[in-house]
Scaffold this motif. Structure first.
Motif, mmCIF file in Angstrom:
data_model
loop_
_atom_site.group_PDB
_atom_site.id
_atom_site.type_symbol
_atom_site.label_atom_id
_atom_site.label_comp_id
_atom_site.label_asym_id
_atom_site.label_seq_id
_atom_site.Cartn_x
_atom_site.Cartn_y
_atom_site.Cartn_z
ATOM 1 N N TYR A 113 0.999 -1.170 -0.120
ATOM 2 C CA TYR A 113 -0.395 -0.091 0.201
ATOM 3 C C TYR A 113 0.988 1.686 0.461
ATOM 4 O O TYR A 113 1.709 1.321 0.230
ATOM 5 N N PRO A 114 0.598 2.272 -0.576
ATOM 6 C CA PRO A 114 1.500 3.893 -0.462
ATOM 7 C C PRO A 114 1.736 4.307 0.884
ATOM 8 O O PRO A 114 0.721 4.567 1.977
ATOM 9 N N HIS A 115 2.799 4.095 1.374
ATOM 10 C CA HIS A 115 3.120 4.561 2.778
ATOM 11 C C HIS A 115 2.740 6.203 3.503
ATOM 12 O O HIS A 115 1.718 6.072 3.993
ATOM 13 N N ASP A 117 -0.070 7.259 2.515
ATOM 14 C CA ASP A 117 -1.619 7.791 2.329
ATOM 15 C C ASP A 117 -1.978 7.052 2.942
ATOM 16 O O ASP A 117 -3.820 6.676 2.832
ATOM 17 N N THR A 118 -1.953 5.393 3.774
ATOM 18 C CA THR A 118 -2.625 4.151 3.836
ATOM 19 C C THR A 118 -2.281 4.686 6.129
ATOM 20 O O THR A 118 -1.254 4.712 6.538
#
Length: 243
Positions: A113-115, A117-118
């Protein structure tokens, strides 16, 4: 409770042995000698027959085996140890009638997952992870989920990130700790979370983030872990400060 502790000689396994032994009958299992535990059992998680022998008579398994980081490079044995080794442990536990299983997973199961934004939480699904170590941890969790769903086993997955030993100030690879990351946690606090998960009530299949920095409390649901397991890290870290 009679507990089989696998990886008992490791950075997390050794303190987990001491903490578990306060209230439980613990069998230490490792492929190498366990310091200070003369009655430890030697065994390889890739040896299924040996695992079946050792499992007999136990009520629960706590798995702390972590293959060295360098063992995942160039098709090394780390991936096989993680994936096939955990399958052997789960299957041997199932065949032995063991219903309770606690294991050391990793926050790496969400590194796909995008770091920025998660927010990493216990119920973020599907798991997403790049090839190598992270993928092996993802496959471990999916296997654990399957054993719970197919056989009704109670399985808790503990998700640390950057484990260090604050007594010796080394990483899991034995290298000096030069800085703290936002996911840093001491090995003894990981061990205590494993014990609390073993003793928690009504665990079906559940995953628990364990970290010990202010940012970790913002980016993950460590606070939920604290409430669910009645657990807190004894050591806190500030990535802005040097060790």
């Amino acid at each position: 409770m009679r507990v089989l502790l696998t990886g008992a000689a490791g950075l997390v396994g050794r303190p987990a042995y001491d903490q578990l032994a306060e209230d439980h009958d613990v069998t230490a299992l490792d492929i190498r000698p366990v310091d200070g535990v003369p009655d430890a059992v030697e065994g390889d998680v890739l040896d299924f027959k040996r695992l079946l022998e050792v499992m007999a008579g136990h009520d629960a398994v706590v798995n702390t085996i972590m293959a060295p980081n360098q063992s995942y490079a160039d098709n090394g044995p780390g991936f096989t140890i993680n994936v096939s080794g955990l399958y052997n442990l789960l299957e041997a536990a199932h065949r032995s009638g063991i219903r309770q299983f606690v294991r050391t997973s990793s926050g790496a199961v969400h590194t796909g997952y995008p770091h920025e934004d998660t927010r990493y939480t216990h119920d973020l699904y599907p798991l997403k992870a790049p090839p190598g170590y992270a993928l092996s941890k993802l496959l471990q969790e999916e296997m654990a989920r399957s054993f719970h769903e197919q056989h009704g086993m109670s399985i808790a997955c503990i998700r640390p990130w950057s484990i260090i030993d604050t007594q010796r100030m080394v990483t899991t690879d034995g290298k000096p700790v030069n800085s703290y990351s936002w996911g840093t946690i001491d090995c003894r606090d990981v061990a205590s979370s494993l014990v609390r998960a073993l003793e928690a009530k009504d665990i079906g299949f559940e995953c628990f983030y364990v970290m010990a920095t202010d940012e970790a409390y913002e980016r993950t649901d460590v606070a939920w872990t604290e409430e669910r397991l009645n657990w807190k890290p004894a050591h806190r870290f500030d990535p802005q400060q040097k060790p």
